[in-house]
Design a protein around this motif. Structure first.
Motif, PDB file in Angstrom:
ATOM      1  N   ARG A  78      38.479  43.589  38.141  1.00 21.58           N
ATOM      2  CA  ARG A  78      38.445  43.362  39.916  1.00 21.58           C
ATOM      3  C   ARG A  78      38.208  44.858  40.551  1.00 21.58           C
ATOM      4  O   ARG A  78      37.180  44.357  41.242  1.00 21.58           O
ATOM      5  N   SER A  79      38.377  45.800  39.884  1.00 18.63           N
ATOM      6  CA  SER A  79      38.481  47.081  41.007  1.00 18.63           C
ATOM      7  C   SER A  79      36.548  47.465  40.398  1.00 18.63           C
ATOM      8  O   SER A  79      36.388  47.756  41.725  1.00 18.63           O
ATOM      9  N   ASN A  80      36.261  47.125  39.315  1.00 21.25           N
ATOM     10  CA  ASN A  80      34.361  46.617  39.009  1.00 21.25           C
ATOM     11  C   ASN A  80      33.265  45.878  40.526  1.00 21.25           C
ATOM     12  O   ASN A  80      33.126  46.200  40.968  1.00 21.25           O
ATOM     13  N   LYS A  81      34.811  45.018  40.022  1.00 18.76           N
ATOM     14  CA  LYS A  81      33.697  43.613  40.854  1.00 18.76           C
ATOM     15  C   LYS A  81      33.831  44.238  42.662  1.00 18.76           C
ATOM     16  O   LYS A  81      33.026  43.588  43.513  1.00 18.76           O
ATOM     17  N   MET A  82      35.048  44.585  43.241  1.00 15.52           N
ATOM     18  CA  MET A  82      34.945  45.091  44.656  1.00 15.52           C
ATOM     19  C   MET A  82      34.322  46.429  44.937  1.00 15.52           C
ATOM     20  O   MET A  82      33.411  46.623  45.880  1.00 15.52           O
ATOM     21  N   MET A  83      34.235  47.002  43.798  1.00 15.16           N
ATOM     22  CA  MET A  83      32.912  48.435  44.195  1.00 15.16           C
ATOM     23  C   MET A  83      31.917  48.427  44.090  1.00 15.16           C
ATOM     24  O   MET A  83      30.695  48.809  44.625  1.00 15.16           O
ATOM     25  N   GLN A  84      31.057  47.314  43.953  1.00 13.83           N
ATOM     26  CA  GLN A  84      30.102  46.675  43.656  1.00 13.83           C
ATOM     27  C   GLN A  84      29.567  45.511  44.807  1.00 13.83           C
ATOM     28  O   GLN A  84      28.636  46.111  45.068  1.00 13.83           O
ATOM     29  N   ALA A  85      30.458  45.095  45.605  1.00 12.52           N
ATOM     30  CA  ALA A  85      30.669  43.953  46.524  1.00 12.52           C
ATOM     31  C   ALA A  85      30.684  45.349  47.837  1.00 12.52           C
ATOM     32  O   ALA A  85      29.529  45.237  48.735  1.00 12.52           O
ATOM     33  N   ARG A  86      31.046  46.431  47.520  1.00 13.67           N
ATOM     34  CA  ARG A  86      31.406  47.707  48.400  1.00 13.67           C
ATOM     35  C   ARG A  86      29.778  47.982  48.319  1.00 13.67           C
ATOM     36  O   ARG A  86      29.194  48.558  49.901  1.00 13.67           O
TER      37      ARG A  86
END
Length: 75
Positions: free
Chosen positions: A46-54
């Motif tokens: 989840r954290s990785n996906k949020m950083m990709q979204a950022r």
């Protein structure tokens, strides 16, 4: 046209901040059990996906800034 781009830029910047904060919060909630587990944990994913979204939102914001600069340069 410029007003519309400014509104889009503000929205992209807010989305960037929200994705950053959510990614950091999810990262901070990672437990020791998650760290010792096999493979990537749910919170790490989840954290990785949020950083990709950022990163995506930042790229959109940069493109909007370029469009704004190009439109003001012509006037």
């Amino acid at each position: 046209m410029q007003t519309f781009l400014v509104i889009l830029l503000i929205a992209a910047m807010l989305a960037t901040v929200v994705a950053l904060v959510r990614g950091i919060v999810i990262f901070l909630k990672t437990t020791e059990a998650d760290l010792k587990g096999e493979g990537p944990s749910v919170s790490a994913t989840r954290s990785n996906k949020m950083m990709q979204a950022r990163i995506l939102f930042q790229a959109i914001a940069v493109i909007i800034v370029v469009l704004l600069l190009m439109s003001t340069g012509r006037g």
